[in-house]
Design a protein around this motif. Structure first.
Motif, short mmCIF file in Angstrom:
data_model
loop_
_atom_site.label_atom_id
_atom_site.label_comp_id
_atom_site.label_asym_id
_atom_site.label_seq_id
_atom_site.Cartn_x
_atom_site.Cartn_y
_atom_site.Cartn_z
N GLY A 119 0.75 -1.29 0.08
CA GLY A 119 -0.08 -0.01 0.00
C GLY A 119 0.82 1.38 0.02
N SER A 120 2.19 1.24 0.06
CA SER A 120 2.73 2.44 0.39
C SER A 120 3.74 2.65 -1.12
CB SER A 120 4.03 2.33 1.32
OG SER A 120 4.67 1.22 1.21
N ILE A 121 3.19 2.11 -2.12
CA ILE A 121 3.97 2.12 -3.56
C ILE A 121 3.78 3.66 -3.88
CG2 ILE A 121 2.06 1.06 -4.73
CD1 ILE A 121 5.73 0.48 -5.20
N PHE A 122 2.41 4.05 -3.95
CA PHE A 122 2.16 5.26 -4.73
C PHE A 122 2.56 6.40 -3.63
CE2 PHE A 122 -0.68 2.58 -7.05
CZ PHE A 122 -0.38 2.72 -8.31
N PRO A 123 3.19 7.54 -4.11
CA PRO A 123 3.58 8.62 -3.29
C PRO A 123 2.55 9.41 -2.69
CG PRO A 123 3.78 9.14 -5.43
CD PRO A 123 3.50 7.78 -5.65
N ASP A 124 2.75 9.84 -1.48
CA ASP A 124 1.72 10.78 -0.83
C ASP A 124 2.31 12.12 -1.16
OD1 ASP A 124 -0.21 11.77 0.79
OD2 ASP A 124 0.61 11.50 2.68
N SER A 125 1.71 12.62 -2.18
CA SER A 125 2.24 13.90 -2.95
C SER A 125 1.10 14.95 -2.99
CB SER A 125 2.77 13.76 -4.22
OG SER A 125 3.08 14.85 -4.81
N HIS A 126 1.26 16.05 -2.39
CA HIS A 126 0.10 17.21 -2.33
C HIS A 126 0.07 17.50 -4.05
CE1 HIS A 126 -2.46 20.64 -1.47
NE2 HIS A 126 -1.49 21.37 -1.96
N VAL A 127 1.18 17.44 -4.55
CA VAL A 127 1.14 18.24 -5.97
C VAL A 127 0.35 16.96 -6.85
CG1 VAL A 127 2.57 18.83 -7.80
CG2 VAL A 127 3.25 19.36 -5.86
N LEU A 128 0.64 16.12 -6.68
CA LEU A 128 -0.04 14.99 -7.30
C LEU A 128 -1.52 14.81 -7.26
CD1 LEU A 128 2.24 11.86 -7.47
CD2 LEU A 128 1.55 13.26 -9.41
N GLU A 129 -2.16 15.18 -5.89
CA GLU A 129 -3.42 15.38 -5.62
C GLU A 129 -4.03 16.77 -6.14
OE1 GLU A 129 -4.57 14.95 -1.72
OE2 GLU A 129 -3.52 13.16 -1.22
N ASN B 167 -3.54 6.37 -9.73
CA ASN B 167 -3.67 5.03 -9.88
C ASN B 167 -4.53 4.52 -11.10
OD1 ASN B 167 -3.20 5.55 -7.05
ND2 ASN B 167 -4.66 4.19 -6.32
N TYR B 168 -5.16 5.39 -11.44
CA TYR B 168 -6.26 5.18 -13.11
C TYR B 168 -4.97 5.03 -14.10
CZ TYR B 168 -10.19 6.04 -10.24
OH TYR B 168 -11.22 5.84 -9.11
N ILE B 169 -4.07 6.12 -14.20
CA ILE B 169 -3.19 6.12 -15.12
C ILE B 169 -2.22 4.84 -15.15
CG2 ILE B 169 -1.24 7.43 -15.97
CD1 ILE B 169 -2.22 10.04 -14.97
N PHE B 170 -2.01 4.76 -13.74
CA PHE B 170 -1.15 3.45 -13.69
C PHE B 170 -1.77 2.19 -14.11
CE2 PHE B 170 -0.43 -0.42 -11.26
CZ PHE B 170 0.83 -1.00 -11.57
N TYR C 19 -0.49 0.00 -17.62
CA TYR C 19 -0.42 -1.45 -17.14
C TYR C 19 -1.27 -2.57 -17.83
CZ TYR C 19 -0.02 -5.92 -14.63
OH TYR C 19 0.21 -7.13 -14.44
N SER C 20 -2.54 -2.19 -18.11
CA SER C 20 -3.52 -2.97 -18.84
C SER C 20 -3.08 -3.05 -20.20
CB SER C 20 -5.00 -2.48 -18.62
OG SER C 20 -5.36 -2.73 -17.26
N LEU C 21 -2.98 -1.73 -20.85
CA LEU C 21 -2.54 -1.45 -22.31
C LEU C 21 -1.13 -2.34 -22.78
CD1 LEU C 21 -3.02 2.16 -22.77
CD2 LEU C 21 -4.54 0.25 -23.94
N ILE D 128 6.66 1.47 -11.04
CA ILE D 128 5.39 1.98 -11.18
C ILE D 128 5.55 3.32 -11.91
CG2 ILE D 128 3.46 3.06 -9.85
CD1 ILE D 128 3.97 -0.05 -9.42
N MET D 129 6.51 4.06 -11.68
CA MET D 129 6.77 5.44 -12.35
C MET D 129 6.73 5.20 -13.73
SD MET D 129 9.10 8.49 -11.51
CE MET D 129 10.71 7.57 -12.20
N TRP D 130 7.63 3.93 -14.11
CA TRP D 130 8.06 3.92 -15.56
C TRP D 130 6.74 3.51 -16.23
CZ3 TRP D 130 12.81 5.03 -16.85
CH2 TRP D 130 13.30 4.80 -18.17
N ILE D 131 5.90 2.77 -15.70
CA ILE D 131 4.72 2.40 -16.26
C ILE D 131 3.80 3.47 -16.62
CG2 ILE D 131 2.61 0.98 -15.97
CD1 ILE D 131 3.96 -1.25 -14.55
N VAL D 132 3.62 4.29 -15.71
CA VAL D 132 2.82 5.54 -15.55
C VAL D 132 3.52 6.68 -17.06
CG1 VAL D 132 2.38 7.79 -14.68
CG2 VAL D 132 2.02 5.69 -13.25
N MET D 133 4.75 6.69 -16.87
CA MET D 133 5.39 7.30 -17.92
C MET D 133 5.40 6.85 -19.41
SD MET D 133 8.95 8.31 -15.76
CE MET D 133 10.03 8.31 -17.45
#
Length: 351
Positions: A151-161, A169-172, A176-178, A281-286
């Motif tokens: 559960g701590s894999i995604f960063p707790d970032s105010h900027v991202l929020e 999470n949806y972008i990831f 990932y699905s694609l 995780i970041m690489w998949i998002v990118m």
């Protein structure tokens, strides 16, 4: 896959190095001037680095590239010499660096291998195998790191929020699905039922709105069938060797950042695991980034994913990370490309 020399050389253009460079510099300036926490003292902190850790990061980069060269030689059954394999990898990395991540350098890689004397069917097969193995690293690795990170894999970032809300999470999961779907379809087409794959393609491209591409689809289906034949009969040693090489390559790619971060901060073993996992995780998002080589996107996400570890060193850490892992391939590609063109086109014509 139709190899259009004119289109290929639009990608393999040394002048294109300026596009991702300007993207990267632009986002760095935006980050510097929009974030009041980043000061000139942050820039001077680059000299706080531990040189043994910096040298270790550079060593890991060389090991990663050595892994790439070794893998392409093994995939091509040692058709390429060590020198030719180095040229192929540098130009392949250059093509990936100047094209959007979602596009990649697949067509260019096929073109390069074909010009190195590998027939087209084999070149397509080798590039597809490489893409499938790379994607499988993420497809298998991402669920594993999500499980172990608890559960701590995604960063707790105010900027991202603020900018993405809960959509990271949806972008990831979309990315990932694609890639999981692409890997599954390509693996099935290449290793299981290439003729069924072609039949499905022809049915899809028989739809009125996309019928004009039916011939191209048929041609691509034929190339998949030919590529599948080229890979038949490969022994278990062949697949084990290139699979292990793939794990080594991507692990080295990520461990470079671990080494780089220890130049500024001390990380516990658990934090090392988390940094490694977050990179997957970041690489998949990118991967769905529209910019060349994820320029700008990479720097933005780096700050959000790793601030909690690097704090005041995040800004210089992101710059060094890109300087080590991305910009060298732009420079090397611009240097090696003219030499490769002379060797492959002009020398062969003279012979």
């Amino acid at each position: 896959m139709k190899l259009d020399n004119k289109e290929i050389f639009k990608t393999l253009n040394p002048n294109k190095v300026w596009i991702p460079v300007l993207f990267g510099i632009g986002i760095v300036f935006v980050m510097f001037y929009s974030d009041p926490s980043i000061t000139r003292e942050n820039l001077r902190s680059v000299f706080d680095a531990s040189w043994p850790s910096i040298l270790l990061a550079i060593l890991v980069i060389f090991l990663r590239d050595a892994g790439y060269v070794y893998r392409i030689r093994e995939i091509t059954d040692k058709h390429l010499s060590w020198t030719r394999a180095i040229y192929v990898i540098i130009l392949w990395e250059f093509a990936s660096a100047v094209t959007p991540s979602i596009v990649g350098g697949t067509a260019v890689a096929v073109f390069i291998l074909h010009k190195e004397g590998i027939k087209l069917g084999k070149a397509i097969a080798f590039v597809m195998v490489t893409a499938i193995l790379d994607n499988l690293f993420f497809v298998i690795g991402a669920p594993l790191v999500l499980f172990f990170a608890q559960g701590s894999i995604f960063p707790d970032s105010h900027v991202l929020e603020l900018r993405l809300g809960k959509s990271l999470n949806y972008i990831f999961w979309v990315s990932y699905s694609l890639y999981a779907l692409y890997s599954l379809i390509m693996a099935a087409a290449l290793f299981y039922r290439p003729r069924v794959f072609k039949w499905v393609l022809l049915k899809i491209f028989s739809i009125r709105w996309i019928r004009k591409w039916k011939y191209n689809a048929s041609e691509y289906g034929d190339q998949i069938i030919e590529s599948s034949k080229e890979l038949q009969g490969k022994k278990a040693k062949y697949w084990i060797t290139i699979a292990v090489a793939t794990i080594f390559i991507w692990s080295s790619r990520y461990l470079m950042l671990n080494a780089l971060m220890t130049a500024y901060v001390d990380l516990s073993f658990t934090e090392h695991i988390l940094v490694f996992a977050r990179q997957i995780i970041m690489w998949i998002v990118m991967m769905i980034s529209p910019t060349p080589g994820s320029s700008g996107t990479a720097e933005f996400f780096f700050a959000q994913f790793f601030y909690e570890f690097l704090t005041n060193y995040t800004f210089v850490g992101s710059i060094l990370w890109r300087m080590f892992s991305y910009y060298p391939y732009l420079l090397l590609g611009a240097i090696f490309l003219p030499r490769w063109i002379r060797q492959v086109f002009f020398k062969k014509k003279e012979e």
